[in-house]
Design a protein around this motif. Structure first.
Motif, PDB file in Angstrom:
ATOM      1  N   MET A  77      37.627  -7.204  14.844  1.00 42.56           N
ATOM      2  CA  MET A  77      37.991  -7.349  16.257  1.00 42.56           C
ATOM      3  C   MET A  77      37.548  -8.888  16.190  1.00 42.56           C
ATOM      4  O   MET A  77      36.654  -9.287  15.603  1.00 42.56           O
ATOM      5  CB  MET A  77      36.968  -6.556  16.991  1.00 42.56           C
ATOM      6  N   ASP A  78      38.183  -9.512  17.073  1.00 42.58           N
ATOM      7  CA  ASP A  78      37.918 -10.865  17.634  1.00 42.58           C
ATOM      8  C   ASP A  78      37.184 -10.890  18.864  1.00 42.58           C
ATOM      9  O   ASP A  78      37.889 -10.575  19.751  1.00 42.58           O
ATOM     10  CB  ASP A  78      39.203 -11.620  17.453  1.00 42.58           C
ATOM     11  N   LEU A  79      36.039 -11.324  19.148  1.00 47.85           N
ATOM     12  CA  LEU A  79      35.077 -11.063  20.201  1.00 47.85           C
ATOM     13  C   LEU A  79      34.725 -12.565  20.648  1.00 47.85           C
ATOM     14  O   LEU A  79      34.310 -13.232  19.841  1.00 47.85           O
ATOM     15  CB  LEU A  79      33.978 -10.207  20.164  1.00 47.85           C
ATOM     16  N   PRO A  80      34.898 -12.966  22.037  1.00 44.33           N
ATOM     17  CA  PRO A  80      34.349 -14.005  22.318  1.00 44.33           C
ATOM     18  C   PRO A  80      32.902 -13.962  22.291  1.00 44.33           C
ATOM     19  O   PRO A  80      32.276 -13.065  22.827  1.00 44.33           O
ATOM     20  CB  PRO A  80      35.149 -14.355  23.818  1.00 44.33           C
ATOM     21  N   VAL A  81      32.240 -15.257  22.202  1.00 41.85           N
ATOM     22  CA  VAL A  81      30.997 -15.272  22.113  1.00 41.85           C
ATOM     23  C   VAL A  81      30.409 -15.123  23.403  1.00 41.85           C
ATOM     24  O   VAL A  81      29.078 -14.832  23.438  1.00 41.85           O
ATOM     25  CB  VAL A  81      30.459 -16.564  21.394  1.00 41.85           C
ATOM     26  N   THR A  82      31.182 -15.375  24.483  1.00 35.86           N
ATOM     27  CA  THR A  82      30.702 -15.342  25.790  1.00 35.86           C
ATOM     28  C   THR A  82      30.319 -13.709  26.029  1.00 35.86           C
ATOM     29  O   THR A  82      29.847 -13.469  27.119  1.00 35.86           O
ATOM     30  CB  THR A  82      31.745 -15.875  26.842  1.00 35.86           C
ATOM     31  N   ASN A  83      30.940 -12.840  25.375  1.00 33.94           N
ATOM     32  CA  ASN A  83      30.323 -11.483  25.473  1.00 33.94           C
ATOM     33  C   ASN A  83      28.855 -11.352  25.398  1.00 33.94           C
ATOM     34  O   ASN A  83      28.466 -10.432  25.864  1.00 33.94           O
ATOM     35  CB  ASN A  83      31.138 -10.537  24.660  1.00 33.94           C
ATOM     36  N   TYR A  84      28.193 -11.935  24.684  1.00 34.88           N
ATOM     37  CA  TYR A  84      27.033 -12.056  24.167  1.00 34.88           C
ATOM     38  C   TYR A  84      25.899 -12.894  24.754  1.00 34.88           C
ATOM     39  O   TYR A  84      24.777 -12.649  25.018  1.00 34.88           O
ATOM     40  CB  TYR A  84      26.703 -12.147  22.748  1.00 34.88           C
ATOM     41  N   PHE A  85      26.715 -14.240  25.150  1.00 30.65           N
ATOM     42  CA  PHE A  85      25.756 -15.224  25.716  1.00 30.65           C
ATOM     43  C   PHE A  85      26.439 -15.869  26.713  1.00 30.65           C
ATOM     44  O   PHE A  85      27.500 -16.061  26.972  1.00 30.65           O
ATOM     45  CB  PHE A  85      25.803 -16.211  24.520  1.00 30.65           C
TER      46      PHE A  85
END
Length: 121
Positions: A77-85
């Motif tokens: 999966m390609d997840l944006p880093v803004t999901n975590y920070f």
């Protein structure tokens, strides 16, 4: 008459015990082998130290930078880093006690500035 000291049956007839001779020879060989191994280790350690001292340190690579548009690829999966920070954490780094204090000071200056602007209007 001379006294002969008898410690075992072999000394009575001036015969040397072969098992004792072999044992002593084996001990001497083991001691010699161990000393050689110690000497080899010392030499190799000295060579390693000299090699480390003579080789220059590798240049530092560019640090890994995480931007707002960075994508985390995990489990297909390609997840944006803004999901975590949050965006603020990405721009300013993760908060620590020092950073929190600095951020609070920046926020206070910003609030004062915004308050000044709103009073003028």
């Amino acid at each position: 008459m001379t006294k002969v000291e008898q410690t075992d049956i072999f000394s009575m007839f001036d015969i040397e015990d072969e098992a004792v001779i072999k044992l002593e020879a084996a001990k001497a060989a083991a001691v010699k082998k161990r000393e050689e191994q110690i000497e080899k280790l010392r030499k190799s350690n000295e060579e390693k130290k000299e090699a480390k001292a003579s080789t220059p340190a590798a240049p530092k690579k560019d640090p890994f930078k995480v931007l707002v548009d960075t994508i985390v690829r995990y489990a297909g999966m390609d997840l944006p880093v803004t999901n975590y920070f949050s965006i603020e954490e990405l721009e300013n780094g993760l908060p620590t006690k020092k950073k929190k204090k600095m951020m609070m000071e920046k926020n206070q200056h910003l609030r004062r500035f915004l308050k000044m602007l709103s009073e003028r209007n």
